[in-house]
Design an enzyme around this catalytic site. Structure first.
Site, PDB file in Angstrom:
ATOM      1  N   ASN B 109       0.811  -1.221   0.000  1.00  0.00           N
ATOM      2  CA  ASN B 109       0.000   0.000   0.000  1.00  0.00           C
ATOM      3  C   ASN B 109       0.836   1.258   0.000  1.00  0.00           C
ATOM      4  O   ASN B 109       0.478   2.244   0.604  1.00  0.00           O
ATOM      5  CB  ASN B 109      -0.915   0.050   1.219  1.00  0.00           C
ATOM      6  CG  ASN B 109      -1.505  -1.297   1.533  1.00  0.00           C
ATOM      7  OD1 ASN B 109      -2.112  -1.904   0.671  1.00  0.00           O
ATOM      8  ND2 ASN B 109      -1.308  -1.775   2.738  1.00  0.00           N
ATOM      9  N   CYS B 110       1.984   1.218  -0.640  1.00  0.00           N
ATOM     10  CA  CYS B 110       2.821   2.406  -0.680  1.00  0.00           C
ATOM     11  C   CYS B 110       2.340   3.275  -1.817  1.00  0.00           C
ATOM     12  O   CYS B 110       2.243   2.821  -2.953  1.00  0.00           O
ATOM     13  CB  CYS B 110       4.272   1.999  -0.904  1.00  0.00           C
ATOM     14  SG  CYS B 110       5.405   3.345  -0.692  1.00  0.00           S
ATOM     15  N   LEU B 111       2.021   4.535  -1.523  1.00  0.00           N
ATOM     16  CA  LEU B 111       1.482   5.406  -2.582  1.00  0.00           C
ATOM     17  C   LEU B 111       2.619   6.075  -3.347  1.00  0.00           C
ATOM     18  O   LEU B 111       3.627   6.404  -2.775  1.00  0.00           O
ATOM     19  CB  LEU B 111       0.583   6.473  -1.976  1.00  0.00           C
ATOM     20  CG  LEU B 111      -0.637   5.919  -1.263  1.00  0.00           C
ATOM     21  CD1 LEU B 111      -1.500   7.052  -0.738  1.00  0.00           C
ATOM     22  CD2 LEU B 111      -1.460   5.045  -2.198  1.00  0.00           C
TER      23      LEU B 111
END
Lengths: 97, 111, 122
Positions: B109-111
């Site tokens: 979930n790294c943007l």
């Protein structure tokens, strides 16, 4: 003589209840995967009416995975090799899932 | 499967260049991975990589940006526990880039 | 990021490792937190078993959920609610759990659900 394996917790399905009702003298019970939670001391009551001739086992890899250290002393912990050995020792295996 | 050369040894990486096996990581591998991303590792980079690898050892996951900032602040002090500081060392997406150089999986979930 | 905030409640009901529910819930929790939305987790039924300390799943080739749950704090996810009845039914006490949890009874759970904008079940 039959080896019964269970892979569900006592509450997630009727597998354990149905299995316990279907055991015969001389059978063995093996808890695997989520089934090992049934060996928590809080569930000991479930097994008090089992015939003394029924051997109870659980898969140690699955109980360690789930952080279960304080276990019902009526269950003997075995590893995967022990699982294979039990499967060979009994005439048949019934999987309750 | 994609591979990169570290000390003349082929090492498998995923399509984004993250090491497939955590055990393949060495300080030399870090230098190599950093160079490919255009980063020259200094002391300042290494102390972040150390914090990151400790985080992974404790929690068994790579951190996204916010927990990384928090972990760096706790270990190296509030001056370094800032996203702007991490951006200056690992430009673009610090959590992702630093994880790659530290030989860890890509943060979820790294943007 | 936009100013729109919605509060999320994730309801966990399954034991870990036997299926992917616990891991899926964790992934969603981390994603919601990256978007900086207020988030609470509720553990009921068999999901209270996710909270047992000292899990060691190396032998079954899975990732350690207890290590991952300890990480939630680093993501500022600190609203961990636990159904007290579910603990009791399994012979567990709040002291058996090393995470910072808030015990709820049935009516507490109803209130918790009412208080949140979106509820996701796993």
């Amino acid at each position: 003589m039959t080896l019964h394996t269970i892979n569900k917790t006592p509450t997630e399905s009727s597998a354990l209840n149905n299995c316990l009702a279907s055991l015969s003298d001389g059978d063995a019970l093996l808890l695997i995967e989520n089934g090992v939670y049934a060996a928590m001391p809080g569930y000991a009551e479930l097994f008090t009416r089992l015939p003394a001739s029924v051997q109870c086992y659980l898969l140690g890899e699955d109980s360690s995975a789930r952080g279960l250290n304080d276990l019902n002393p009526d269950f003997r912990s075995i590893d995967y090799d022990g699982f294979v050995e039990l499967s060979c020792r009994y005439n048949k295996v019934v999987s309750w899932f | 499967m994609t591979e990169i050369l570290i000390n003349d040894q082929p090492v498998p990486v995923d399509p984004e260049g993250f090491l497939r096996n955590l055990g393949d990581w060495t300080p030399e591998a870090a230098e190599q991975l950093a160079l490919q991303e255009g980063v020259q590792l200094t002391e300042a980079h290494w102390e972040i990589l150390t914090v990151l690898r400790q985080f992974y050892q404790t929690f068994e996951m790579s951190p996204a940006m916010r927990p990384l900032v928090k972990a760096v602040a706790a270990e190296l002090g509030p001056d370094k526990g800032k996203s702007i500081y991490l951006m200056s060392l690992f430009p673009g997406s610090p959590a992702k880039l630093a994880s790659k150089i530290a030989g860890l999986p890509k943060p979820t979930n790294c943007l | 990021m936009s100013d729109t905030k919605k509060s999320f409640l994730i309801i966990n009901r399954k034991a870990p490792y036997g299926c992917s529910a616990a891991r899926d819930a964790l992934d969603v929790a981390l994603t919601i937190s990256v978007f900086e939305q207020p988030l609470s987790l509720l553990f009921m039924d068999d999901a209270v078993l996710q909270l047992l300390p000292a899990q060691n799943p190396a032998g079954i080739g899975q990732k350690n959920l207890s290590a991952n749950l300890a990480m939630l704090e680093m993501y500022d996810i600190d609203q961990l609610h636990v159904c007290s009845e579910a603990l009791q039914q399994r012979g567990l006490r709040a002291e058996d759990i090393e995470l910072n949890i808030n015990l709820l009874d049935r009516s507490g759970i109803a209130t918790l659900i009412k208080q949140h904008d979106q509820v996701l079940s796993f």
